[in-house]
Design a protein around this motif. Structure first.
Motif, PDB file in Angstrom:
ATOM      1  N   PRO A 100       0.846  -1.131   0.075  1.00 19.40           N
ATOM      2  CA  PRO A 100       0.174   0.174  -0.054  1.00 19.40           C
ATOM      3  C   PRO A 100       0.857   1.063  -0.019  1.00 19.40           C
ATOM      4  N   SER A 101       0.385   2.276  -0.747  1.00 19.27           N
ATOM      5  CA  SER A 101       1.093   3.559  -0.673  1.00 19.27           C
ATOM      6  C   SER A 101       0.255   4.927  -0.854  1.00 19.27           C
ATOM      7  N   GLY A 102       0.729   5.883  -0.847  1.00 18.24           N
ATOM      8  CA  GLY A 102      -0.263   7.176  -0.837  1.00 18.24           C
ATOM      9  C   GLY A 102      -1.172   6.873  -1.929  1.00 18.24           C
ATOM     10  N   GLN A 103      -0.485   6.741  -3.081  1.00 15.20           N
ATOM     11  CA  GLN A 103      -1.267   6.580  -4.402  1.00 15.20           C
ATOM     12  C   GLN A 103      -2.327   5.420  -4.348  1.00 15.20           C
ATOM     13  N   TYR A 104      -1.894   4.415  -3.521  1.00 19.18           N
ATOM     14  CA  TYR A 104      -2.995   3.194  -3.475  1.00 19.18           C
ATOM     15  C   TYR A 104      -2.969   2.758  -2.210  1.00 19.18           C
ATOM     16  N   PRO A 105      -3.892   3.481  -1.389  1.00 12.23           N
ATOM     17  CA  PRO A 105      -4.040   3.207   0.077  1.00 12.23           C
ATOM     18  C   PRO A 105      -4.686   1.908   0.317  1.00 12.23           C
ATOM     19  N   ASN A 106      -4.656   1.296   1.343  1.00  3.13           N
ATOM     20  CA  ASN A 106      -5.542  -0.037   1.625  1.00  3.13           C
ATOM     21  C   ASN A 106      -6.799   0.396   1.781  1.00  3.13           C
ATOM     22  N   LEU A 107      -7.469  -0.404   0.657  1.00  2.00           N
ATOM     23  CA  LEU A 107      -9.032  -0.265   0.397  1.00  2.00           C
ATOM     24  C   LEU A 107      -9.908  -0.878   1.051  1.00  2.00           C
ATOM     25  N   ASN A 108     -10.880  -0.689   1.751  1.00  2.00           N
ATOM     26  CA  ASN A 108     -12.052  -1.317   2.150  1.00  2.00           C
ATOM     27  C   ASN A 108     -13.282  -1.254   1.421  1.00  2.00           C
ATOM     28  N   LEU A 109     -13.639  -2.076   0.626  1.00  2.00           N
ATOM     29  CA  LEU A 109     -15.016  -1.865  -0.228  1.00  2.00           C
ATOM     30  C   LEU A 109     -16.203  -1.570   0.602  1.00  2.00           C
ATOM     31  N   GLN A 110     -16.185  -1.624   1.769  1.00  2.00           N
ATOM     32  CA  GLN A 110     -17.361  -1.476   2.727  1.00  2.00           C
ATOM     33  C   GLN A 110     -17.206  -0.049   3.025  1.00  2.00           C
ATOM     34  N   GLU A 111     -16.200   0.690   3.039  1.00  2.00           N
ATOM     35  CA  GLU A 111     -16.043   2.035   3.110  1.00  2.00           C
ATOM     36  C   GLU A 111     -15.913   2.998   2.185  1.00  2.00           C
ATOM     37  N   VAL A 112     -16.015   2.483   0.813  1.00  2.00           N
ATOM     38  CA  VAL A 112     -15.838   3.226  -0.424  1.00  2.00           C
ATOM     39  C   VAL A 112     -17.036   4.264  -0.483  1.00  2.00           C
ATOM     40  N   SER A 113     -16.874   5.708  -0.679  1.00  2.00           N
ATOM     41  CA  SER A 113     -17.773   6.426  -0.931  1.00  2.00           C
ATOM     42  C   SER A 113     -17.467   7.445  -2.217  1.00  2.00           C
ATOM     43  N   PHE A 114     -18.485   7.627  -2.816  1.00  2.00           N
ATOM     44  CA  PHE A 114     -17.995   8.223  -4.314  1.00  2.00           C
ATOM     45  C   PHE A 114     -18.424   9.751  -3.931  1.00  2.00           C
ATOM     46  N   ASN A 115     -17.685  10.643  -4.322  1.00  2.00           N
ATOM     47  CA  ASN A 115     -17.781  12.106  -4.112  1.00  2.00           C
ATOM     48  C   ASN A 115     -17.189  12.808  -5.035  1.00  2.00           C
ATOM     49  N   GLU A 116     -17.416  13.983  -5.288  1.00  2.00           N
ATOM     50  CA  GLU A 116     -16.853  14.810  -6.638  1.00  2.00           C
ATOM     51  C   GLU A 116     -15.297  14.944  -6.600  1.00  2.00           C
ATOM     52  N   ALA A 117     -14.630  14.707  -5.498  1.00  2.00           N
ATOM     53  CA  ALA A 117     -13.157  14.464  -5.635  1.00  2.00           C
ATOM     54  C   ALA A 117     -12.603  13.332  -6.398  1.00  2.00           C
ATOM     55  N   ASP A 118     -13.578  12.157  -6.310  1.00  2.00           N
ATOM     56  CA  ASP A 118     -13.398  11.046  -7.349  1.00  2.00           C
ATOM     57  C   ASP A 118     -13.735  11.146  -8.910  1.00  2.00           C
ATOM     58  N   ARG A 119     -14.694  12.234  -9.131  1.00  2.00           N
ATOM     59  CA  ARG A 119     -14.980  12.448 -10.365  1.00  2.00           C
ATOM     60  C   ARG A 119     -13.954  12.653 -11.442  1.00  2.00           C
ATOM     61  N   VAL A 120     -14.039  11.929 -12.575  1.00  2.00           N
ATOM     62  CA  VAL A 120     -12.937  12.258 -13.609  1.00  2.00           C
ATOM     63  C   VAL A 120     -13.665  13.005 -14.878  1.00  2.00           C
ATOM     64  N   ASP A 121     -13.077  13.459 -15.930  1.00  2.00           N
ATOM     65  CA  ASP A 121     -13.521  14.143 -17.175  1.00  2.00           C
ATOM     66  C   ASP A 121     -14.174  12.877 -17.689  1.00  2.00           C
ATOM     67  N   PRO A 122     -15.306  13.064 -18.048  1.00  2.00           N
ATOM     68  CA  PRO A 122     -16.501  12.026 -18.791  1.00  2.00           C
ATOM     69  C   PRO A 122     -15.843  11.519 -20.078  1.00  2.00           C
ATOM     70  N   GLY A 123     -14.945  12.084 -20.506  1.00  2.00           N
ATOM     71  CA  GLY A 123     -14.518  11.686 -21.903  1.00  2.00           C
ATOM     72  C   GLY A 123     -15.491  11.741 -22.841  1.00  2.00           C
ATOM     73  N   PHE A 124     -15.436  10.811 -23.798  1.00  2.00           N
ATOM     74  CA  PHE A 124     -16.191  10.946 -24.985  1.00  2.00           C
ATOM     75  C   PHE A 124     -17.758  10.414 -24.814  1.00  2.00           C
ATOM     76  N   THR A 125     -17.923   9.849 -23.755  1.00  2.00           N
ATOM     77  CA  THR A 125     -19.281   9.207 -23.316  1.00  2.00           C
ATOM     78  C   THR A 125     -20.234  10.555 -22.876  1.00  2.00           C
ATOM     79  N   GLY A 126     -19.588  11.472 -22.091  1.00  2.00           N
ATOM     80  CA  GLY A 126     -20.207  12.757 -21.561  1.00  2.00           C
ATOM     81  C   GLY A 126     -21.018  12.044 -20.199  1.00  2.00           C
ATOM     82  N   LEU A 127     -20.726  11.011 -20.008  1.00  2.00           N
ATOM     83  CA  LEU A 127     -21.465  10.377 -18.399  1.00  2.00           C
ATOM     84  C   LEU A 127     -20.647  10.671 -17.205  1.00  2.00           C
ATOM     85  N   PRO A 128     -21.244  11.179 -16.222  1.00  2.00           N
ATOM     86  CA  PRO A 128     -20.311  10.884 -14.970  1.00  2.00           C
ATOM     87  C   PRO A 128     -19.520   9.794 -14.870  1.00  2.00           C
TER      88      PRO A 128
END
Length: 101
Positions: free
Chosen positions: A24-52
């Motif tokens: 695990p590192s700063g870029q790849y911290p230990n991940l617990n799927l039960q604690e994943v929360s999607f927020n605006e900080a996780d949003r990326v450029d939608p690219g060609f689909t235009g979808l979030p």
């Protein structure tokens, strides 16, 4: 809504060798799927689909890296859709990578 789980290994290791484990590192911290929360900080450029699209990455214990990509097929992504994706991820069990390959 589409959820993709992508598994990978350190770029520095032998090509295609997922047997060595990860750290695990700063870029790849230990991940617990039960604690994943999607927020605006996780949003990326939608690219060609235009979808979030949202991305979260981390490491699963010392087994492998995981990148979660969530594409929501509605504009804008509703809180209900994001919560449904979080519940779906919380219910997943990731496999242990075998210690011997």
């Amino acid at each position: 809504m589409q959820i993709s789980l992508l598994r990978s290994q350190f770029q520095d290791t032998a090509k295609g060798d997922l047997c060595k484990g990860v750290a695990p590192s700063g870029q790849y911290p230990n991940l617990n799927l039960q604690e994943v929360s999607f927020n605006e900080a996780d949003r990326v450029d939608p690219g060609f689909t235009g979808l979030p699209e949202y991305r979260v990455q981390g490491s699963f214990e010392t087994e492998y890296y995981i990148e979660i990509r969530l594409v929501v097929r509605e504009l804008p992504a509703s809180e209900d859709s994001l919560a449904a994706a979080e519940r779906a991820l919380a219910g997943l069990e990731l496999p242990d990578w075998p210690d011997r390959c």
